[in-house]
Write a protein that holds these residues in place. Sequence first.
Motif, mmCIF file in Angstrom:
data_model
loop_
_atom_site.group_PDB
_atom_site.id
_atom_site.type_symbol
_atom_site.label_atom_id
_atom_site.label_comp_id
_atom_site.label_asym_id
_atom_site.label_seq_id
_atom_site.Cartn_x
_atom_site.Cartn_y
_atom_site.Cartn_z
ATOM 1 N N THR A 5 0.809 -1.217 0.000
ATOM 2 C CA THR A 5 0.000 0.000 0.000
ATOM 3 C C THR A 5 0.848 1.275 0.000
ATOM 4 O O THR A 5 0.310 2.373 0.163
ATOM 5 N N ASN A 6 2.147 1.132 -0.205
ATOM 6 C CA ASN A 6 3.051 2.278 -0.202
ATOM 7 C C ASN A 6 3.060 2.922 -1.591
ATOM 8 O O ASN A 6 3.736 2.455 -2.506
ATOM 9 N N THR A 154 -8.099 2.075 -14.766
ATOM 10 C CA THR A 154 -7.973 0.834 -14.005
ATOM 11 C C THR A 154 -9.209 0.677 -13.121
ATOM 12 O O THR A 154 -9.666 1.634 -12.488
ATOM 13 N N SER A 155 -9.758 -0.511 -13.079
ATOM 14 C CA SER A 155 -10.991 -0.752 -12.330
ATOM 15 C C SER A 155 -10.814 -0.446 -10.850
ATOM 16 O O SER A 155 -9.734 -0.629 -10.281
ATOM 17 N N ILE A 156 -11.884 0.006 -10.219
ATOM 18 C CA ILE A 156 -11.885 0.247 -8.780
ATOM 19 C C ILE A 156 -12.060 -1.087 -8.064
ATOM 20 O O ILE A 156 -13.025 -1.818 -8.305
ATOM 21 N N THR A 165 -11.622 5.521 -2.982
ATOM 22 C CA THR A 165 -11.592 4.377 -3.883
ATOM 23 C C THR A 165 -10.158 3.951 -4.163
ATOM 24 O O THR A 165 -9.240 4.778 -4.202
ATOM 25 N N PHE A 166 -9.975 2.645 -4.357
ATOM 26 C CA PHE A 166 -8.637 2.069 -4.499
ATOM 27 C C PHE A 166 -8.589 1.153 -5.722
ATOM 28 O O PHE A 166 -9.562 0.472 -6.052
ATOM 29 N N GLN A 167 -7.428 1.159 -6.369
ATOM 30 C CA GLN A 167 -7.170 0.301 -7.517
ATOM 31 C C GLN A 167 -6.040 -0.675 -7.195
ATOM 32 O O GLN A 167 -5.194 -0.388 -6.348
ATOM 33 N N ILE A 168 -6.027 -1.803 -7.882
ATOM 34 C CA ILE A 168 -4.915 -2.745 -7.789
ATOM 35 C C ILE A 168 -4.058 -2.564 -9.036
ATOM 36 O O ILE A 168 -4.548 -2.697 -10.162
ATOM 37 N N ARG A 169 -2.803 -2.248 -8.831
ATOM 38 C CA ARG A 169 -1.881 -2.055 -9.951
ATOM 39 C C ARG A 169 -0.653 -2.934 -9.752
ATOM 40 O O ARG A 169 -0.241 -3.187 -8.620
ATOM 41 N N ARG A 176 2.389 -6.307 -6.607
ATOM 42 C CA ARG A 176 1.031 -5.768 -6.649
ATOM 43 C C ARG A 176 0.826 -4.709 -5.563
ATOM 44 O O ARG A 176 1.210 -4.925 -4.416
ATOM 45 N N PHE A 177 0.239 -3.598 -5.974
ATOM 46 C CA PHE A 177 0.010 -2.471 -5.080
ATOM 47 C C PHE A 177 -1.468 -2.125 -5.023
ATOM 48 O O PHE A 177 -2.170 -2.208 -6.033
ATOM 49 N N GLU A 178 -1.923 -1.719 -3.848
ATOM 50 C CA GLU A 178 -3.233 -1.097 -3.723
ATOM 51 C C GLU A 178 -3.002 0.411 -3.709
ATOM 52 O O GLU A 178 -2.325 0.931 -2.822
#
Length: 216
Positions: A5-6, A154-156, A165-169, A176-178
């Motif tokens: 999450t950083n 990018t989807s929420i 709101t958060f995305q996964i990238r 993988r990051f949130e």
Amino acid sequence: MNLNTNITAYYAQRAASYEEVYAKPERQADLPAVREFVRNALAGQRVCEIACGTGYWTAEAAATALHVHATDINPEVLEIAAAKHLPADKVTFALADAFTLDVDQPFTACFAAFWWSHVLRDQQDDFMERLRAQFGKDTLLVMIDNVYVEGSSTSIARTDLRGNTFQIRTSANGERFEVLKNFPSDSSLRKRLAAHLRDIRIQRVEHYWMLTGRLK
């Protein structure tokens, strides 16, 4: 599955490929309007840029601004920005955290490109109060950011209890990051910023929103 999450680490890892987002075919029709907006809004201003990233929008600001002092928390993106060799008499770079910004130069404008979407909703008032304390009344604020467009954005992945709101990238090395990424409406922008800005003006194209106002 563990997610990092950083967000600072995410953009550090993505630095070399960050500007690929501006090559998306569906966004090409919108970008000239955003570039024109930035150039017009910052013309003749002494600008402090917050979270300048790789300097993509620094270059646009510098085209018309009197001076741009571009800051970011990541040395990785600043290195790329500095490599653009923007005019040294007009552009300077500095390592700085947007939330604890401390600059001693006189500025007439503050510019934040694709930054507001990464500020938690319950930290937005504090951030604006810090800007007012740093830059003073009547300083011009210019912001641009993304509009959520299905199939392009990018989807929420999730929405928290405060409406963030958060995305996964996924970074280039597969981590993988949130990533916090908010997509405010015009009405929510006005509601949030009304206590901090006057003369708020908002424009939108399909993929981007643009805002100007003056600190109260």
